[in-house]
Design a protein around this motif. Structure first.
Motif, PDB file in Angstrom:
ATOM      1  N   TYR A 335      28.296  -6.585 -38.096  1.00 53.00           N
ATOM      2  CA  TYR A 335      28.142  -5.819 -39.346  1.00 53.00           C
ATOM      3  C   TYR A 335      26.805  -5.098 -39.379  1.00 53.00           C
ATOM      4  CZ  TYR A 335      27.346  -4.969 -44.317  1.00 53.00           C
ATOM      5  OH  TYR A 335      27.048  -4.397 -45.526  1.00 53.00           O
ATOM      6  N   ALA A 336      25.746  -5.775 -38.983  1.00 50.13           N
ATOM      7  CA  ALA A 336      24.421  -5.145 -39.005  1.00 50.13           C
ATOM      8  C   ALA A 336      24.339  -3.993 -38.015  1.00 50.13           C
ATOM      9  CB  ALA A 336      23.351  -6.197 -38.695  1.00 50.13           C
ATOM     10  N   LEU A 337      24.916  -4.175 -36.829  1.00 47.36           N
ATOM     11  CA  LEU A 337      24.894  -3.104 -35.825  1.00 47.36           C
ATOM     12  C   LEU A 337      25.713  -1.895 -36.290  1.00 47.36           C
ATOM     13  CD1 LEU A 337      25.254  -5.181 -32.530  1.00 47.36           C
ATOM     14  CD2 LEU A 337      23.216  -4.001 -33.361  1.00 47.36           C
ATOM     15  N   MET A 338      26.881  -2.170 -36.876  1.00 43.44           N
ATOM     16  CA  MET A 338      27.703  -1.063 -37.372  1.00 43.44           C
ATOM     17  C   MET A 338      27.019  -0.341 -38.526  1.00 43.44           C
ATOM     18  SD  MET A 338      30.451  -0.610 -35.615  1.00 43.44           S
ATOM     19  CE  MET A 338      31.357   0.396 -36.783  1.00 43.44           C
ATOM     20  N   SER A 339      26.381  -1.091 -39.426  1.00 42.59           N
ATOM     21  CA  SER A 339      25.671  -0.466 -40.548  1.00 42.59           C
ATOM     22  C   SER A 339      24.528   0.402 -40.044  1.00 42.59           C
ATOM     23  CB  SER A 339      25.149  -1.541 -41.499  1.00 42.59           C
ATOM     24  OG  SER A 339      26.208  -2.296 -42.043  1.00 42.59           O
ATOM     25  N   ASP A 340      23.789  -0.104 -39.053  1.00 45.18           N
ATOM     26  CA  ASP A 340      22.694   0.693 -38.501  1.00 45.18           C
ATOM     27  C   ASP A 340      23.214   1.956 -37.833  1.00 45.18           C
ATOM     28  OD1 ASP A 340      19.764   0.830 -37.461  1.00 45.18           O
ATOM     29  OD2 ASP A 340      20.970   1.002 -35.649  1.00 45.18           O
ATOM     30  N   TRP A 341      24.327   1.847 -37.103  1.00 47.21           N
ATOM     31  CA  TRP A 341      24.887   3.023 -36.433  1.00 47.21           C
ATOM     32  C   TRP A 341      25.354   4.066 -37.437  1.00 47.21           C
ATOM     33  CZ3 TRP A 341      29.998   4.961 -36.159  1.00 47.21           C
ATOM     34  CH2 TRP A 341      30.194   5.953 -35.194  1.00 47.21           C
ATOM     35  N   LEU A 342      26.027   3.622 -38.519  1.00 45.05           N
ATOM     36  CA  LEU A 342      26.499   4.564 -39.533  1.00 45.05           C
ATOM     37  C   LEU A 342      25.339   5.227 -40.262  1.00 45.05           C
ATOM     38  CD1 LEU A 342      29.487   2.526 -41.042  1.00 45.05           C
ATOM     39  CD2 LEU A 342      29.614   4.543 -39.578  1.00 45.05           C
ATOM     40  N   MET A 343      24.294   4.456 -40.576  1.00 51.06           N
ATOM     41  CA  MET A 343      23.137   5.051 -41.262  1.00 51.06           C
ATOM     42  C   MET A 343      22.434   6.059 -40.384  1.00 51.06           C
ATOM     43  SD  MET A 343      21.428   1.979 -43.533  1.00 51.06           S
ATOM     44  CE  MET A 343      21.260   0.862 -42.153  1.00 51.06           C
ATOM     45  N   ARG A 344      22.348   5.779 -39.078  1.00 47.34           N
ATOM     46  CA  ARG A 344      21.722   6.753 -38.179  1.00 47.34           C
ATOM     47  C   ARG A 344      22.557   8.015 -38.078  1.00 47.34           C
ATOM     48  NH1 ARG A 344      21.617   5.773 -33.218  1.00 47.34           N
ATOM     49  NH2 ARG A 344      22.805   3.826 -33.093  1.00 47.34           N
ATOM     50  N   LYS A 345      23.896   7.879 -38.048  1.00 47.63           N
ATOM     51  CA  LYS A 345      24.748   9.056 -38.003  1.00 47.63           C
ATOM     52  C   LYS A 345      24.614   9.889 -39.268  1.00 47.63           C
ATOM     53  CE  LYS A 345      26.589   8.613 -33.950  1.00 47.63           C
ATOM     54  NZ  LYS A 345      26.329   9.619 -32.893  1.00 47.63           N
ATOM     55  N   GLU A 346      24.569   9.220 -40.441  1.00 49.11           N
ATOM     56  CA  GLU A 346      24.390   9.951 -41.691  1.00 49.11           C
ATOM     57  C   GLU A 346      23.038  10.639 -41.730  1.00 49.11           C
ATOM     58  OE1 GLU A 346      24.969   7.091 -44.731  1.00 49.11           O
ATOM     59  OE2 GLU A 346      27.146   6.901 -44.395  1.00 49.11           O
ATOM     60  N   HIS A 347      22.014   9.974 -41.222  1.00 53.61           N
ATOM     61  CA  HIS A 347      20.688  10.583 -41.194  1.00 53.61           C
ATOM     62  C   HIS A 347      20.671  11.804 -40.277  1.00 53.61           C
ATOM     63  CE1 HIS A 347      16.329  10.834 -41.388  1.00 53.61           C
ATOM     64  NE2 HIS A 347      16.292  10.865 -40.060  1.00 53.61           N
ATOM     65  N   GLU A 348      21.357  11.712 -39.126  1.00 53.35           N
ATOM     66  CA  GLU A 348      21.407  12.859 -38.222  1.00 53.35           C
ATOM     67  C   GLU A 348      22.117  14.035 -38.866  1.00 53.35           C
ATOM     68  OE1 GLU A 348      23.252  11.495 -34.703  1.00 53.35           O
ATOM     69  OE2 GLU A 348      21.570  10.220 -34.070  1.00 53.35           O
ATOM     70  N   VAL A 349      23.189  13.777 -39.630  1.00 53.89           N
ATOM     71  CA  VAL A 349      23.910  14.860 -40.294  1.00 53.89           C
ATOM     72  C   VAL A 349      23.053  15.514 -41.359  1.00 53.89           C
ATOM     73  CG1 VAL A 349      25.899  15.370 -41.772  1.00 53.89           C
ATOM     74  CG2 VAL A 349      26.172  13.888 -39.782  1.00 53.89           C
ATOM     75  N   LEU A 350      22.291  14.683 -42.124  1.00 57.08           N
ATOM     76  CA  LEU A 350      21.449  15.237 -43.188  1.00 57.08           C
ATOM     77  C   LEU A 350      20.285  16.037 -42.628  1.00 57.08           C
ATOM     78  CD1 LEU A 350      21.362  12.219 -45.677  1.00 57.08           C
ATOM     79  CD2 LEU A 350      22.642  14.356 -45.908  1.00 57.08           C
ATOM     80  N   THR A 351      19.698  15.556 -41.539  1.00 60.27           N
ATOM     81  CA  THR A 351      18.532  16.246 -40.976  1.00 60.27           C
ATOM     82  C   THR A 351      18.928  17.410 -40.085  1.00 60.27           C
ATOM     83  OG1 THR A 351      18.499  14.642 -39.150  1.00 60.27           O
ATOM     84  CG2 THR A 351      17.098  14.187 -41.062  1.00 60.27           C
ATOM     85  N   ASN A 352      20.159  17.391 -39.523  1.00 59.65           N
ATOM     86  CA  ASN A 352      20.604  18.461 -38.644  1.00 59.65           C
ATOM     87  C   ASN A 352      22.051  18.810 -38.978  1.00 59.65           C
ATOM     88  OD1 ASN A 352      20.850  20.339 -36.624  1.00 59.65           O
ATOM     89  ND2 ASN A 352      20.969  18.831 -34.950  1.00 59.65           N
TER      90      ASN A 352
END
Length: 361
Positions: A335-352
């Motif tokens: 769960y923690a790994l999946m949450s971190d992966w999803l948050m990084r993907k959302e951050h990449e979409v927002l920043t780029n």
């Protein structure tokens, strides 16, 4: 022709390697769960082991100093519970088959209460009929229940053997863990690259959240429950404390332990001890998780309760008792790994915004 020969040799080498790995798995299969539990425990307690090494102890000495107290702390309550189950079953059979157990009459002060005294007295007396029916039903199913309890005692003894293997593996994980950890980190770097340290930090936080925060708090509540049972003179103290360990993981589920025991003490005319036990659980045992859990875990990891519950129950069914620790740990880590992966993907979409392939012109 040399190319075809080289391809056949490579295929044969891969097949031989797969066959070798499969054979190793078959040999270690009975101990995979034990080794996994030892690896988890050594991982979360590694800082304490490292401090022992700072005192100039050798790897063997430090590993021994870690394993001995952990073994005593883990095995003593469960050995006591396993050894007490046959005696507890015999005492329960004698108690149920003995003299009739009458519900005590309503106390005088209850009848003298204004407005509600008469109704409260009638309700108190109605418990006598209900308790007699419950006792008759208990006598009917006493033999099957006692056989089941003895089977669980034998199963618990088998789990203790596996726990002993886990402690043996834990010793070697401590002693040779630094070299093995370096190999593991090198492997992770080849697989995850620059994300290795972040992934290891997530795994470490989730492991500590489960082992320290959830299971450690439940163990502290179980030990406090055993102490309360011993003070009140309850006969099945260690067996009930063993059951309390599992129930205390679920909020308010500890009521299933102390409430029937308090009612039994009332039936035996021990109203004072019944009130003591109720107060012990409501004011002490039930409040331990409110202050101990935040001290044991970091607020960086917020785990859904349903995830912990399914991890405990699923781990128990899949791996036995040790699965109580392994199940929620694995689910929490994923769960923690999946949450971190999803948050990084959302951050990449927002920043780029252009990263998703859409044209923003």
């Amino acid at each position: 022709m040399p190319t075809a020969t080289s391809r056949y040799e490579k295929t044969a080498s891969l097949f031989a390697l797969g066959l070798l790995l499969f054979g190793c798995y078959q040999v270690l299969k009975p101990f995979v769960v034990d080794m996994l539990w030892a690896a988890i425990l050594s991982f979360v307690t590694w800082p304490m082991y490292h401090k022992l090494r700072d005192y100039k102890l050798t790897a063997t000495q430090a590993a021994t100093c870690m394993v001995l107290p952990i073994g005593l702390f883990m095995l003593t309550p469960f050995v006591a519970a396993a050894s007490a189950i046959p005696d507890d079953v015999n005492r329960l059979l004698q108690w149920l088959s003995g003299q009739p157990h009458a519900w005590p009459p309503a106390p005088a002060w209850l009848r003298e209460l204004p407005l509600v005294g008469d109704g409260a007295s009638e309700t108190w007396q109605s418990f006598a009929e209900d308790s007699n029916r419950v006792l008759d039903l208990a006598r009917k199913y006493t033999l099957p229940a006692s056989s089941w309890a003895l089977e669980q005692g034998i199963r618990l003894a088998g789990e203790l053997v596996h726990m002993g293997f886990s402690l043996l593996a834990l010793f070697f994980f401590y002693r040779d863990g630094e070299q093995a950890a370096q190999h593991f980190v090198n492997l992770m770097q080849r697989l995850a690259g620059e994300n290795t340290q972040r992934i290891l930090a997530i795994v470490r936080s989730s492991l500590r959240a489960v082992v320290y925060g959830i299971l450690g708090t439940a163990l502290a509540q179980a030990l406090a429950s055993i102490l309360g049972f011993i003070i009140a003179g309850v006969p099945y103290a260690f067996a009930l404390g063993f059951a309390a360990f599992f129930l205390m993981i679920i909020p308010a589920a500890g009521t299933l332990v102390w409430l029937p025991i308090s009612a039994w003490l009332l039936m035996e005319g021990e109203a004072g001890w019944a009130l003591f036990l109720a107060a012990w659980f409501l004011l002490l045992v039930g409040t331990i998780d409110n202050w101990l859990r935040p001290l044991l875990i970091s607020r960086e990891v917020e785990l859904p309760f349903v995830l912990i519950l399914f991890g405990i129950l699923g781990g128990l069914l899949a791996f036995g008792f040790i699965g109580v620790f392994i199940g929620p740990t694995l689910l929490a880590t994923c769960y923690a790994l999946m949450s971190d992966w999803l948050m990084r993907k959302e951050h990449e979409v927002l920043t780029n915004p252009n990263a998703n392939g859409q044209d923003t012109d």
